[in-house]
Design an enzyme around this catalytic site. Structure first.
Site, PDB file in Angstrom:
ATOM      1  N   SER A  25       0.836  -1.196   0.000  1.00  0.00           N
ATOM      2  CA  SER A  25       0.000   0.000   0.000  1.00  0.00           C
ATOM      3  C   SER A  25       0.873   1.250   0.000  1.00  0.00           C
ATOM      4  O   SER A  25       2.094   1.175   0.122  1.00  0.00           O
ATOM      5  CB  SER A  25      -0.926   0.019   1.231  1.00  0.00           C
ATOM      6  N   ILE A  27       3.165   4.429  -0.397  1.00  0.00           N
ATOM      7  CA  ILE A  27       4.339   4.765  -1.193  1.00  0.00           C
ATOM      8  C   ILE A  27       4.953   3.524  -1.831  1.00  0.00           C
ATOM      9  O   ILE A  27       5.346   3.543  -2.998  1.00  0.00           O
ATOM     10  CB  ILE A  27       5.376   5.501  -0.314  1.00  0.00           C
ATOM     11  N   ARG A  47       4.012  -7.810   4.356  1.00  0.00           N
ATOM     12  CA  ARG A  47       3.438  -8.824   5.248  1.00  0.00           C
ATOM     13  C   ARG A  47       2.064  -9.282   4.785  1.00  0.00           C
ATOM     14  O   ARG A  47       1.668 -10.414   5.032  1.00  0.00           O
ATOM     15  CB  ARG A  47       3.365  -8.273   6.676  1.00  0.00           C
ATOM     16  N   ASP A  72       8.150 -10.623   5.924  1.00  0.00           N
ATOM     17  CA  ASP A  72       8.254  -9.667   7.023  1.00  0.00           C
ATOM     18  C   ASP A  72       9.727  -9.292   7.167  1.00  0.00           C
ATOM     19  O   ASP A  72      10.568 -10.157   7.444  1.00  0.00           O
ATOM     20  CB  ASP A  72       7.727 -10.316   8.308  1.00  0.00           C
ATOM     21  N   VAL A  73      10.057  -8.019   6.992  1.00  0.00           N
ATOM     22  CA  VAL A  73      11.466  -7.608   7.018  1.00  0.00           C
ATOM     23  C   VAL A  73      12.113  -7.788   8.386  1.00  0.00           C
ATOM     24  O   VAL A  73      13.341  -7.757   8.505  1.00  0.00           O
ATOM     25  CB  VAL A  73      11.635  -6.133   6.583  1.00  0.00           C
ATOM     26  N   ASN A  99      11.300   0.362   1.890  1.00  0.00           N
ATOM     27  CA  ASN A  99      10.164   1.227   2.168  1.00  0.00           C
ATOM     28  C   ASN A  99       9.336   0.771   3.361  1.00  0.00           C
ATOM     29  O   ASN A  99       8.605   1.573   3.949  1.00  0.00           O
ATOM     30  CB  ASN A  99       9.268   1.312   0.922  1.00  0.00           C
ATOM     31  N   TYR A 164       9.026   7.329  16.305  1.00  0.00           N
ATOM     32  CA  TYR A 164       9.092   7.345  14.845  1.00  0.00           C
ATOM     33  C   TYR A 164      10.247   8.231  14.369  1.00  0.00           C
ATOM     34  O   TYR A 164      11.021   7.847  13.481  1.00  0.00           O
ATOM     35  CB  TYR A 164       7.766   7.844  14.269  1.00  0.00           C
ATOM     36  N   LYS A 168      13.665   7.248  12.096  1.00  0.00           N
ATOM     37  CA  LYS A 168      13.974   7.863  10.801  1.00  0.00           C
ATOM     38  C   LYS A 168      15.300   8.617  10.836  1.00  0.00           C
ATOM     39  O   LYS A 168      16.006   8.681   9.826  1.00  0.00           O
ATOM     40  CB  LYS A 168      12.823   8.770  10.362  1.00  0.00           C
ATOM     41  N   THR A 199      -1.815   8.542   2.496  1.00  0.00           N
ATOM     42  CA  THR A 199      -1.878   7.081   2.498  1.00  0.00           C
ATOM     43  C   THR A 199      -2.658   6.624   3.723  1.00  0.00           C
ATOM     44  O   THR A 199      -3.108   7.435   4.537  1.00  0.00           O
ATOM     45  CB  THR A 199      -0.459   6.466   2.562  1.00  0.00           C
TER      46      THR A 199
END
Length: 267
Positions: A25, A27, A47, A72-73, A99, A164, A168, A199
């Site tokens: 979904s 980006i 996922r 799943d990363v 991403n 968050y 980043k 999004t």
């Protein structure tokens, strides 16, 4: 294979081998679709098996080369499986787009350790270890590049997004250091500082506080983010700051950081 130490400033995306994480979904989905339309061969992971398989079907129906691989990363076995599939199908990788990500909002003092650990596992450690797994594949690539989707909040943090923002900032720092390390191998690194994007990201946050005034500003579409990101890939850029508001936040923070602190504290 790119000659050691020679990082080209122009890239053609057609027929390039691309891996996009978090492609179900937003980006990630827009990036996968834009790459496929540009003629790249795309492997998409996320996922959500249903969402990623639906995207694969839609792209293939349009005559594009796209493959879904639910993963799943944060899981080592999934990262190895994805890298193994790339090796089996392509023998190398030209473009890795990290991403996959998750968010959380709310005051830090009312949060707990599990929120920070989950955010860091997905946004930072998952990205870093996916990159590590793919480095041998990128070394066998043509004009290889790593694209890390960070955030303007990885350049200037704001209140009530502490976990968050920390993740980043870590992604941005990792990207800058890795770029210097990999120059001699001919592997380039682009870090994208995305701003507010329209999004469903907020709907899937692991913790969600009340909306802040800045969240009501005009948002960029994921398709615009994808278009600008691929333009930066083609030009061989190292950094991309997106949205008008995001660029000004970064600039003002350099010029008058105390004023920005004061404004954000009042917001």
């Amino acid at each position: 294979m790119t000659r050691a130490g020679a990082v080209s400033k122009r890239r053609d995306i057609k027929q390039r081998r691309a891996l996009v994480t978090g492609a179900s979904s937003g980006i990630g989905k827009a990036l996968a679709a834009a790459l496929a339309r540009a003629g790249a061969r795309v492997l998409m992971t996320a996922r959500s098996a249903d969402a990623i398989t639906s995207l694969e079907r839609a792209l293939r129906d349009a005559g594009q080369d796209a493959t879904a691989c639910p993963a799943d990363v944060t899981l080592p076995e999934d990262r190895r499986r994805v890298a193994g599939l790339v090796l089996e199908r392509w023998g190398g990788l030209d473009l890795l787009i990290n991403n996959a990500g998750v968010g959380a909002t709310g005051p830090f003092r009312t949060s707990d350790e599990s929120v920070l650990r989950t955010i860091m596992e997905v946004n930072f450690f998952g990205l870093v270890e996916t990159t590590r797994e793919c480095l041998p594949l990128l070394a066998a690539g043509q004009q290889p590049m790593i694209v890390n989707i960070s955030s303007v909040l990885g350049r200037r943090a704001i209140p009530n997004c502490t976990e968050y923002c920390a993740s980043k900032f870590a992604v941005t720092g990792f990207s800058e250091a890795l770029r210097s390390e990999l120059t001699r191998d001919g592997i380039d690194v682009l870090v994208v500082h995305a701003g507010l994007t329209d999004t469903s990201f907020r709907d899937h946050m692991i913790r969600r506080g009340p909306r802040r005034p800045w969240q009501n500003h005009r948002a960029m579409t994921p398709e615009t983010v994808a278009r600008k990101t691929l333009a930066a890939v083609r030009r061989g850029k190292h950094e991309l700051d997106l949205t008008f508001e995001g660029r000004w936040l970064i600039r003002l923070n350099k010029l008058v950081p105390r004023l920005v602190d004061w404004v954000l504290a009042k917001a």
